[in-house]
Design a protein around this motif. Structure first.
Motif, PDB file in Angstrom:
ATOM      1  N   GLY A   1      55.638  34.969  35.559  1.00  0.00           N
ATOM      2  CA  GLY A   1      56.788  35.198  35.812  1.00  0.00           C
ATOM      3  C   GLY A   1      58.161  35.235  34.559  1.00  0.00           C
ATOM      4  O   GLY A   1      59.382  35.744  35.581  1.00  0.00           O
ATOM      5  N   THR A   2      57.881  35.465  33.568  1.00  0.00           N
ATOM      6  CA  THR A   2      59.420  35.377  32.750  1.00  0.00           C
ATOM      7  C   THR A   2      59.411  36.221  31.338  1.00  0.00           C
ATOM      8  O   THR A   2      60.399  36.121  31.163  1.00  0.00           O
ATOM      9  N   GLN A   3      58.147  36.521  31.463  1.00  0.00           N
ATOM     10  CA  GLN A   3      58.264  38.002  30.611  1.00  0.00           C
ATOM     11  C   GLN A   3      57.929  36.848  29.361  1.00  0.00           C
ATOM     12  O   GLN A   3      58.449  38.263  28.067  1.00  0.00           O
ATOM     13  N   ARG A   4      57.407  35.731  29.344  1.00  0.00           N
ATOM     14  CA  ARG A   4      57.646  35.475  27.781  1.00  0.00           C
ATOM     15  C   ARG A   4      56.386  35.826  27.037  1.00  0.00           C
ATOM     16  O   ARG A   4      55.283  36.259  27.473  1.00  0.00           O
ATOM     17  N   GLY A   5      56.551  35.609  25.300  1.00  0.00           N
ATOM     18  CA  GLY A   5      55.042  36.026  24.562  1.00  0.00           C
ATOM     19  C   GLY A   5      54.583  34.215  24.643  1.00  0.00           C
ATOM     20  O   GLY A   5      54.521  33.647  25.383  1.00  0.00           O
ATOM     21  N   ALA A   6      53.919  34.950  23.524  1.00  0.00           N
ATOM     22  CA  ALA A   6      52.460  34.212  23.235  1.00  0.00           C
ATOM     23  C   ALA A   6      52.647  32.811  22.038  1.00  0.00           C
ATOM     24  O   ALA A   6      51.939  32.103  21.178  1.00  0.00           O
ATOM     25  N   ASP A   7      54.294  33.601  21.092  1.00  0.00           N
ATOM     26  CA  ASP A   7      53.956  32.416  20.159  1.00  0.00           C
ATOM     27  C   ASP A   7      53.774  31.000  19.986  1.00  0.00           C
ATOM     28  O   ASP A   7      53.572  30.098  19.240  1.00  0.00           O
ATOM     29  N   GLY A   8      54.803  30.690  21.196  1.00  0.00           N
ATOM     30  CA  GLY A   8      55.452  29.295  21.592  1.00  0.00           C
ATOM     31  C   GLY A   8      53.939  28.499  21.974  1.00  0.00           C
ATOM     32  O   GLY A   8      52.951  27.926  21.572  1.00  0.00           O
ATOM     33  N   ILE A   9      52.536  29.056  22.163  1.00  0.00           N
ATOM     34  CA  ILE A   9      52.022  28.719  22.519  1.00  0.00           C
ATOM     35  C   ILE A   9      50.330  28.943  21.072  1.00  0.00           C
ATOM     36  O   ILE A   9      49.681  27.854  20.485  1.00  0.00           O
ATOM     37  N   TYR A  10      50.926  29.600  20.617  1.00  0.00           N
ATOM     38  CA  TYR A  10      50.166  29.413  19.429  1.00  0.00           C
ATOM     39  C   TYR A  10      50.437  28.261  17.818  1.00  0.00           C
ATOM     40  O   TYR A  10      50.090  28.525  17.426  1.00  0.00           O
ATOM     41  N   LYS A  11      51.983  28.546  18.469  1.00  0.00           N
ATOM     42  CA  LYS A  11      52.421  27.306  17.247  1.00  0.00           C
ATOM     43  C   LYS A  11      51.475  25.868  17.916  1.00  0.00           C
ATOM     44  O   LYS A  11      51.407  25.387  17.143  1.00  0.00           O
ATOM     45  N   ALA A  12      51.716  26.098  18.678  1.00  0.00           N
ATOM     46  CA  ALA A  12      51.118  24.410  19.856  1.00  0.00           C
ATOM     47  C   ALA A  12      49.188  24.542  18.941  1.00  0.00           C
ATOM     48  O   ALA A  12      49.320  23.131  18.339  1.00  0.00           O
ATOM     49  N   ILE A  13      48.595  25.735  19.238  1.00  0.00           N
ATOM     50  CA  ILE A  13      48.064  25.641  18.742  1.00  0.00           C
ATOM     51  C   ILE A  13      47.258  25.484  17.498  1.00  0.00           C
ATOM     52  O   ILE A  13      46.465  24.559  16.610  1.00  0.00           O
TER      53      ILE A  13
ATOM     54  N   ILE B   1      43.411  21.816  26.319  1.00  0.00           N
ATOM     55  CA  ILE B   1      43.071  22.664  27.449  1.00  0.00           C
ATOM     56  C   ILE B   1      44.246  22.895  28.203  1.00  0.00           C
ATOM     57  O   ILE B   1      45.005  23.772  28.446  1.00  0.00           O
ATOM     58  N   SER B   2      44.035  21.744  28.634  1.00  0.00           N
ATOM     59  CA  SER B   2      45.059  21.880  30.648  1.00  0.00           C
ATOM     60  C   SER B   2      46.168  22.094  30.674  1.00  0.00           C
ATOM     61  O   SER B   2      46.873  22.403  31.106  1.00  0.00           O
ATOM     62  N   LEU B   3      46.919  20.995  29.077  1.00  0.00           N
ATOM     63  CA  LEU B   3      48.142  21.318  28.616  1.00  0.00           C
ATOM     64  C   LEU B   3      48.853  22.619  28.407  1.00  0.00           C
ATOM     65  O   LEU B   3      49.727  23.072  29.217  1.00  0.00           O
ATOM     66  N   ALA B   4      47.875  23.281  27.597  1.00  0.00           N
ATOM     67  CA  ALA B   4      48.379  25.138  27.208  1.00  0.00           C
ATOM     68  C   ALA B   4      48.010  25.595  28.761  1.00  0.00           C
ATOM     69  O   ALA B   4      49.308  26.965  29.324  1.00  0.00           O
ATOM     70  N   GLU B   5      47.277  25.585  29.533  1.00  0.00           N
ATOM     71  CA  GLU B   5      47.059  26.221  30.596  1.00  0.00           C
ATOM     72  C   GLU B   5      48.374  26.186  31.652  1.00  0.00           C
ATOM     73  O   GLU B   5      49.006  26.846  32.658  1.00  0.00           O
ATOM     74  N   MET B   6      48.783  24.377  31.336  1.00  0.00           N
ATOM     75  CA  MET B   6      50.160  23.715  32.381  1.00  0.00           C
ATOM     76  C   MET B   6      51.137  24.874  31.794  1.00  0.00           C
ATOM     77  O   MET B   6      51.830  25.437  32.784  1.00  0.00           O
ATOM     78  N   SER B   7      50.994  25.111  30.844  1.00  0.00           N
ATOM     79  CA  SER B   7      52.226  25.896  29.203  1.00  0.00           C
ATOM     80  C   SER B   7      52.073  27.534  29.882  1.00  0.00           C
ATOM     81  O   SER B   7      53.919  28.050  30.643  1.00  0.00           O
ATOM     82  N   ILE B   8      51.359  27.761  30.299  1.00  0.00           N
ATOM     83  CA  ILE B   8      51.216  28.977  30.511  1.00  0.00           C
ATOM     84  C   ILE B   8      51.808  29.736  32.221  1.00  0.00           C
ATOM     85  O   ILE B   8      52.470  30.628  32.278  1.00  0.00           O
ATOM     86  N   ALA B   9      50.992  28.282  32.927  1.00  0.00           N
ATOM     87  CA  ALA B   9      51.518  28.904  34.318  1.00  0.00           C
ATOM     88  C   ALA B   9      52.925  28.385  34.559  1.00  0.00           C
ATOM     89  O   ALA B   9      53.430  29.452  35.020  1.00  0.00           O
ATOM     90  N   ALA B  10      53.624  28.009  33.384  1.00  0.00           N
ATOM     91  CA  ALA B  10      54.888  27.904  33.741  1.00  0.00           C
ATOM     92  C   ALA B  10      55.688  29.508  33.444  1.00  0.00           C
ATOM     93  O   ALA B  10      56.755  29.330  33.846  1.00  0.00           O
ATOM     94  N   SER B  11      55.176  29.461  32.380  1.00  0.00           N
ATOM     95  CA  SER B  11      55.734  30.842  31.841  1.00  0.00           C
ATOM     96  C   SER B  11      55.142  32.244  32.510  1.00  0.00           C
ATOM     97  O   SER B  11      55.932  33.260  32.528  1.00  0.00           O
TER      98      SER B  11
ATOM     99  N   ASP C   1      67.585  33.072  41.118  1.00  0.00           N
ATOM    100  CA  ASP C   1      68.555  33.050  39.392  1.00  0.00           C
ATOM    101  C   ASP C   1      67.053  32.701  39.035  1.00  0.00           C
ATOM    102  O   ASP C   1      65.796  30.882  39.127  1.00  0.00           O
ATOM    103  N   VAL C   2      65.836  33.640  37.389  1.00  0.00           N
ATOM    104  CA  VAL C   2      65.157  33.175  36.954  1.00  0.00           C
ATOM    105  C   VAL C   2      65.782  31.927  35.919  1.00  0.00           C
ATOM    106  O   VAL C   2      64.215  31.064  34.913  1.00  0.00           O
ATOM    107  N   SER C   3      66.603  31.490  35.676  1.00  0.00           N
ATOM    108  CA  SER C   3      66.804  30.664  34.492  1.00  0.00           C
ATOM    109  C   SER C   3      66.644  29.493  34.040  1.00  0.00           C
ATOM    110  O   SER C   3      65.668  28.865  33.368  1.00  0.00           O
ATOM    111  N   GLY C   4      65.999  29.057  35.653  1.00  0.00           N
ATOM    112  CA  GLY C   4      66.050  27.292  36.297  1.00  0.00           C
ATOM    113  C   GLY C   4      64.025  27.045  35.172  1.00  0.00           C
ATOM    114  O   GLY C   4      63.744  26.577  34.389  1.00  0.00           O
ATOM    115  N   LEU C   5      63.619  28.558  35.758  1.00  0.00           N
ATOM    116  CA  LEU C   5      62.021  28.467  35.455  1.00  0.00           C
ATOM    117  C   LEU C   5      62.121  29.565  33.685  1.00  0.00           C
ATOM    118  O   LEU C   5      60.706  28.352  33.097  1.00  0.00           O
ATOM    119  N   ILE C   6      62.332  30.096  32.921  1.00  0.00           N
ATOM    120  CA  ILE C   6      62.547  30.435  32.380  1.00  0.00           C
ATOM    121  C   ILE C   6      62.891  28.852  30.913  1.00  0.00           C
ATOM    122  O   ILE C   6      61.735  28.711  29.704  1.00  0.00           O
TER     123      ILE C   6
END
Length: 565
Positions: A390-402, A378-388, A348-353
């Motif tokens: 396989g979850t088909q998440r958008g980039a709105d969260g990254i944009y908000k943080a930036i 940038i390193s944290l942002a890349e970590m966040s992207i890596a966490a996403s 189940d990918v719910s935990g990953l999401i």
């Protein structure tokens, strides 16, 4: 007898001393004792007098391992007074009776048999009395262990815990759902098993015991198979009582450090027994107390395995030391994230999401740290992207943080801002985020242009899909009408409706293009016009649909039905 005697028995005791009375000090307290009466009850004193008739008994008695109150009780017993044995004094009396040899082989109906009978009949059958008796062994622990008293107490406690594990406390997960005092009181109400075996309604808490007594009890319970969820509950209560949420001075720091290290070592390893937030509290205490690296690493491992239960507040672990470069311990979060992915085996990918969302929120939270360097962000942002992934998440969260980071770090150069925005995938941004980014003056110009082109590409795809859908619907209606042998007028009417819809879409497209051009006039300099056209050419889109390279084909009029493709 002892100086502070003001009872009738004390007066009688002083008067009863013979000419062979002994004047001595027991731990600084003066007293007068009858040597013959002591020898009559104590085999050790009798043997000393027999072997050393000329020796002074004072030196022997002054080194006796007992506190003044206990020794006074022994003296009263030797002088024939009735002895009041209680839960609090039975263990010290037993130890001293063992030491002085006050057994049946030396004198009938002696003190040792009385204290042991009381201990076996009144202490061991009761959970509460056993814990109270153990508390009395703190200052004479070695003697109590040597004479088997501690082992007897441990055996009694373990037997009762096996019958009713709730004596250790309700499992933590159950207590987290208690919303009022009534629910909490239910935990202390005796269940059917307690009533059946005669256990007390409200049990004494093992957490009252010092660590040197508590640790062997928990080790023995784990060894004998007491359910781990109850053992974990007791350990968490112990940590809360002695370490968590406590102000620590220099003198207490060593004790608290030993407690948190022992608690971690004894905690069961089953996942989910302990709430993630409580594990984070223990980890922060271990960090503040400068616990061993093994202790801190083990807490990180426990947290990492259930990281999907954490909150953003949990992840905000303050950095330690005077030379800290950032407000929060980011490397600790990185390690726990790695542990999570290493141990996540669920299909189940719910935990990953959940974890991906958590890291995005964490990134947005730490972005406001004025000391956070661009490279670290940038390193944290890349970590966040890596966490996403396989979850088909958008980039709105990254944009908000930036955006938050650029607001708090206005001193960044254009090159640094472009480097920060390098991690942003504009193609994964929602239309709302794209609209905001197109008007965001904090973003580098290249990013704004990229967002605009991505928006135009999405518009092109939308129009193409709409036109294809219209075409498919038109053909279907044509086929349906042909099968139904309808007249030509009905077909033409349907075609005209489709043609009108296509014209409306084209009109809407032109309006959007004008809006984009208007934004570009305010953001793009004139000398970069060539770059604008070149980038549009690379993306495969042009200003007008009449251009021969445009990927959107214009619809033509069919002389028969009014519309053709």
């Amino acid at each position: 007898m002892f100086n502070k005697q003001n009872t009738a028995e004390s007066s009688r005791l002083s008067k009863s001393t013979s000419s062979k009375g002994v004047q001595l000090h027991v731990h600084g307290v003066p007293c007068t004792l009858d040597k013959e009466l002591l020898a009559a009850r104590s085999g050790k004193i009798a043997a000393f007098i027999k072997e050393n008739p000329q020796e002074d008994l004072c030196h022997f008695l002054e080194d006796i391992p007992a506190d003044p109150n206990t020794f006074e009780l022994i003296a009263r017993f030797c002088h024939g007074f009735e002895l009041q044995i209680s839960t609090e004094n039975v263990v010290p009396l037993t130890c001293l009776a063992y030491y002085l040899g006050m057994n049946e082989s030396h004198s009938k109906n002696n003190l040792l048999i009385k204290t042991l009978t009381f201990f076996e009949q009144r202490i061991l059958p009761s959970w509460n009395e056993t814990i109270k008796a153990l508390l009395a062994t703190e200052n004479i622990l070695q003697q109590a262990v040597h004479f088997g008293i501690v082992d007897a107490c441990l055996k009694s406690i373990i037997e009762k815990a096996l019958v009713d594990p709730c004596l250790l406390g309700e499992p933590i997960k159950n207590l987290t759902h208690a919303d009022n005092n009534e629910d909490i009181d239910d935990v202390n109400r005796p269940n059917a098993r307690r009533r059946l075996f005669g256990f007390e309604g409200k049990s004494e808490d093992l957490t009252m015991l010092p660590l040197q007594l508590y640790e062997p009890i928990i080790v023995a319970m784990t060894k004998h198979g007491v359910p781990s969820k109850y053992v974990a509950a007791s350990l968490c209560k112990y940590a809360k009582k002695w370490v968590l949420y406590k102000s620590t001075g220099c003198e207490e720091m060593t004790i608290h450090r030993e407690v948190i290290e022992t608690v971690e070592k004894l905690l069961p390893h089953e996942r989910g027994l302990i709430p993630c937030t409580l594990l984070f509290d223990m980890l922060q205490s271990a960090i503040v107390l400068e616990a061993s690296a093994d202790c801190r690493n083990c807490f990180e491992t426990r947290i990492g395995k259930q990281l999907e239960e954490a909150t953003v507040k949990d992840l905000l672990i303050p950095s330690q030391g005077y030379a800290k470069e950032v407000q929060y311990d980011i490397e600790c979060v990185r390690r726990m994230l790695k542990i999570f992915y290493t141990n996540y085996t669920c299909s189940d990918v719910s935990g990953l999401i959940t974890v991906a969302e958590l890291i995005e929120e964490f990134l947005a939270e730490v972005a406001s740290d004025i000391d956070l360097k661009p490279d670290t962000f940038i390193s944290l942002a890349e970590m966040s992207i890596a966490a996403s992934l396989g979850t088909q998440r958008g980039a709105d969260g990254i944009y908000k943080a930036i955006d938050i980071y650029l607001v708090k770090h206005r001193y960044l150069t254009e090159v640094e801002r472009e480097e920060v925005c390098r991690v942003l995938d504009c193609q994964k941004m929602s239309p709302e985020a794209c609209e905001h980014a197109a008007k965001n003056e904090r973003l580098p110009l290249r990013v704004v242009v990229q967002v605009l082109f991505i928006g135009q590409l999405k518009l092109r795809d939308t129009i193409t899909m709409e036109m294809q859908a219209s075409y498919d619907k038109l053909r279907k209606e044509e086929e349906d009408l042909a099968r139904l042998d309808c007249d030509e007028e009905q077909v033409r009417t349907g075609m005209e409706k489709m043609s009108n819809k296509v014209m409306e879409l084209e009109k809407e497209c032109n309006m959007i293009r004008k809006e984009i051009a208007s934004v570009c006039n305010h953001t793009v300099k004139k000398e970069k016009g060539s770059m604008w056209r070149e980038m549009k050419r690379k993306f495969g889109c042009i200003t007008t649909m009449h251009h021969p390279n445009c990927q959107i084909k214009k619809m033509k009029v069919n002389p028969k039905y009014g519309v053709d493709l």
